[in-house]
Design a protein around this motif. Structure first.
Motif, mmCIF file in Angstrom:
data_model
loop_
_atom_site.group_PDB
_atom_site.id
_atom_site.type_symbol
_atom_site.label_atom_id
_atom_site.label_comp_id
_atom_site.label_asym_id
_atom_site.label_seq_id
_atom_site.Cartn_x
_atom_site.Cartn_y
_atom_site.Cartn_z
ATOM 1 N N GLU A 1 66.208 5.760 -55.506
ATOM 2 C CA GLU A 1 67.538 6.334 -55.741
ATOM 3 C C GLU A 1 67.424 7.771 -56.239
ATOM 4 O O GLU A 1 68.181 8.650 -55.821
ATOM 5 N N GLU A 2 66.449 8.008 -57.121
ATOM 6 C CA GLU A 2 66.213 9.350 -57.642
ATOM 7 C C GLU A 2 65.810 10.312 -56.519
ATOM 8 O O GLU A 2 66.307 11.436 -56.437
ATOM 9 N N LEU A 3 64.924 9.857 -55.633
ATOM 10 C CA LEU A 3 64.492 10.694 -54.515
ATOM 11 C C LEU A 3 65.641 10.970 -53.552
ATOM 12 O O LEU A 3 65.839 12.105 -53.111
ATOM 13 N N LEU A 4 66.420 9.940 -53.209
ATOM 14 C CA LEU A 4 67.547 10.135 -52.296
ATOM 15 C C LEU A 4 68.576 11.097 -52.881
ATOM 16 O O LEU A 4 69.213 11.858 -52.142
ATOM 17 N N ALA A 5 68.729 11.083 -54.202
ATOM 18 C CA ALA A 5 69.705 11.964 -54.851
ATOM 19 C C ALA A 5 69.325 13.439 -54.720
ATOM 20 O O ALA A 5 70.177 14.312 -54.886
ATOM 21 N N THR A 6 68.056 13.724 -54.401
ATOM 22 C CA THR A 6 67.626 15.119 -54.237
ATOM 23 C C THR A 6 68.035 15.694 -52.881
ATOM 24 O O THR A 6 67.949 16.897 -52.679
ATOM 25 N N LEU A 7 68.437 14.829 -51.966
ATOM 26 C CA LEU A 7 68.786 15.279 -50.616
ATOM 27 C C LEU A 7 70.237 15.727 -50.533
ATOM 28 O O LEU A 7 71.105 15.189 -51.236
ATOM 29 N N PRO A 8 70.543 16.646 -49.635
ATOM 30 C CA PRO A 8 71.947 16.982 -49.369
ATOM 31 C C PRO A 8 72.668 15.744 -48.811
ATOM 32 O O PRO A 8 72.027 14.869 -48.200
ATOM 33 N N PRO A 9 73.979 15.649 -48.999
ATOM 34 C CA PRO A 9 74.716 14.451 -48.576
ATOM 35 C C PRO A 9 74.504 14.061 -47.109
ATOM 36 O O PRO A 9 74.336 12.882 -46.791
ATOM 37 N N ARG A 10 74.462 15.028 -46.194
ATOM 38 C CA ARG A 10 74.308 14.710 -44.766
ATOM 39 C C ARG A 10 72.948 14.061 -44.510
ATOM 40 O O ARG A 10 72.834 13.077 -43.797
ATOM 41 N N GLN A 11 71.884 14.633 -45.096
ATOM 42 C CA GLN A 11 70.549 14.059 -44.912
ATOM 43 C C GLN A 11 70.468 12.655 -45.517
ATOM 44 O O GLN A 11 69.904 11.749 -44.915
ATOM 45 N N ARG A 12 71.045 12.489 -46.699
ATOM 46 C CA ARG A 12 71.031 11.176 -47.359
ATOM 47 C C ARG A 12 71.763 10.142 -46.506
ATOM 48 O O ARG A 12 71.285 9.030 -46.303
ATOM 49 N N GLU A 13 72.914 10.514 -45.978
ATOM 50 C CA GLU A 13 73.703 9.604 -45.143
ATOM 51 C C GLU A 13 72.924 9.183 -43.898
ATOM 52 O O GLU A 13 72.893 8.008 -43.529
ATOM 53 N N ILE A 14 72.275 10.130 -43.259
ATOM 54 C CA ILE A 14 71.516 9.826 -42.045
ATOM 55 C C ILE A 14 70.330 8.915 -42.359
ATOM 56 O O ILE A 14 70.073 7.953 -41.627
ATOM 57 N N LEU A 15 69.623 9.163 -43.457
ATOM 58 C CA LEU A 15 68.514 8.278 -43.824
ATOM 59 C C LEU A 15 69.000 6.867 -44.109
ATOM 60 O O LEU A 15 68.371 5.891 -43.697
ATOM 61 N N VAL A 16 70.107 6.745 -44.807
ATOM 62 C CA VAL A 16 70.642 5.413 -45.112
ATOM 63 C C VAL A 16 71.008 4.696 -43.822
ATOM 64 O O VAL A 16 70.644 3.529 -43.618
ATOM 65 N N LEU A 17 71.714 5.369 -42.919
ATOM 66 C CA LEU A 17 72.129 4.722 -41.670
ATOM 67 C C LEU A 17 70.937 4.361 -40.789
ATOM 68 O O LEU A 17 70.896 3.292 -40.185
ATOM 69 N N ARG A 18 69.940 5.245 -40.728
ATOM 70 C CA ARG A 18 68.792 4.998 -39.849
ATOM 71 C C ARG A 18 67.805 4.003 -40.440
ATOM 72 O O ARG A 18 67.369 3.088 -39.763
ATOM 73 N N LEU A 19 67.443 4.168 -41.719
ATOM 74 C CA LEU A 19 66.347 3.394 -42.284
ATOM 75 C C LEU A 19 66.796 2.153 -43.052
ATOM 76 O O LEU A 19 66.077 1.163 -43.077
ATOM 77 N N ILE A 20 67.942 2.203 -43.683
ATOM 78 C CA ILE A 20 68.398 1.055 -44.470
ATOM 79 C C ILE A 20 69.329 0.179 -43.652
ATOM 80 O O ILE A 20 69.187 -1.035 -43.612
ATOM 81 N N VAL A 21 70.281 0.808 -42.980
ATOM 82 C CA VAL A 21 71.234 0.042 -42.174
ATOM 83 C C VAL A 21 70.626 -0.368 -40.838
ATOM 84 O O VAL A 21 70.893 -1.448 -40.337
ATOM 85 N N GLY A 22 69.780 0.481 -40.266
ATOM 86 C CA GLY A 22 69.111 0.120 -39.024
ATOM 87 C C GLY A 22 69.804 0.570 -37.758
ATOM 88 O O GLY A 22 69.555 0.032 -36.683
ATOM 89 N N LEU A 23 70.680 1.582 -37.855
ATOM 90 C CA LEU A 23 71.340 2.087 -36.654
ATOM 91 C C LEU A 23 70.376 2.935 -35.839
ATOM 92 O O LEU A 23 69.454 3.557 -36.381
ATOM 93 N N SER A 24 70.604 2.983 -34.543
ATOM 94 C CA SER A 24 69.817 3.857 -33.670
ATOM 95 C C SER A 24 70.272 5.306 -33.882
ATOM 96 O O SER A 24 71.299 5.565 -34.527
ATOM 97 N N ALA A 25 69.526 6.240 -33.315
ATOM 98 C CA ALA A 25 69.912 7.651 -33.420
ATOM 99 C C ALA A 25 71.273 7.883 -32.764
ATOM 100 O O ALA A 25 72.105 8.628 -33.287
#
Length: 199
Positions: free
Chosen positions: A140-164
């Motif tokens: 959570e600490e590491l993700l908080a260092t990212l800009p909102p757009r980058q954080r959102e994309i990582l969550v959708l791609r790596l945690i949620v599992g959506l395709s590009a």
């Protein structure tokens, strides 16, 4: 990603899921009920990854997940796109509801108390629970260092599992831009890790 999560997201990309979306758009109540039984775990997972815990529970995240389900329920009969685009549509609603949550939290001056967890994980030892909590806090600490757009994309791609492509639809970018943003976000996170964390 856990095997449960893999199973959840495989089901959400299946032909059966797309048929459920089509039937739900037509107003078939049984299909709507099944559709929500299928998407709710993915929505909860998304909210918990974006909002995190409040004390030792996910009550705020689960409340936002419920709001998202209600919004999707209200929008499903008006949804007019392809069934394959329904999941990114849901995550678009989810992103707005999470943003609303943070706006409300920014105005909320109350001092919340820790919530009691819904259940206790008896399968993990105390040491494993502490290590998992430390890892979760660090992520959570590491993700908080990212800009909102980058954080959102990582969550959708790596945690949620959506395709590009699905992520691109949800955030309003091209698939190439999603991949580039994901790459830059991961590179930034790698740079933030200490030497000990690489082991």
């Amino acid at each position: 990603m856990s095997s449960d999560a893999t199973e959840i997201f495989a089901r959400l990309k299946s032909a059966a899921f797309h048929e459920l979306v089509t039937s739900s758009m037509a107003g078939e109540q049984d299909a709507v009920a099944t559709l929500f039984a299928w998407i709710r775990p993915a929505i909860v997972r998304y909210c918990r990854s974006r909002i995190g815990r409040s004390g030792s529970a996910y009550s705020s995240a689960d409340d936002v997940a419920q709001e998202i389900c209600m919004a999707v329920l209200g929008a499903i009969t008006r949804y007019g796109d392809e069934p394959e685009s329904f999941l990114p549509f849901v995550y678009g609603i989810a992103a707005h509801k999470v943003a609303d949550h943070y706006r409300r939290a920014g105005r909320d001056r109350s001092d919340p108390a820790a919530d009691v967890p819904d259940s206790v994980d008896v399968s993990a030892s105390p040491e494993q629970q502490i290590m998992a909590a430390d890892l979760r806090d660090r992520l959570e600490e590491l993700l908080a260092t990212l800009p909102p757009r980058q954080r959102e994309i990582l969550v959708l791609r790596l945690i949620v599992g959506l395709s590009a492509q699905e992520t691109a639809t949800a955030v309003g970018l091209t698939p190439t831009a999603v991949r580039v943003t994901q790459h830059r976000a991961l590179a930034k996170l790698r740079g933030a890790l200490s030497r000990a964390e690489w082991v």
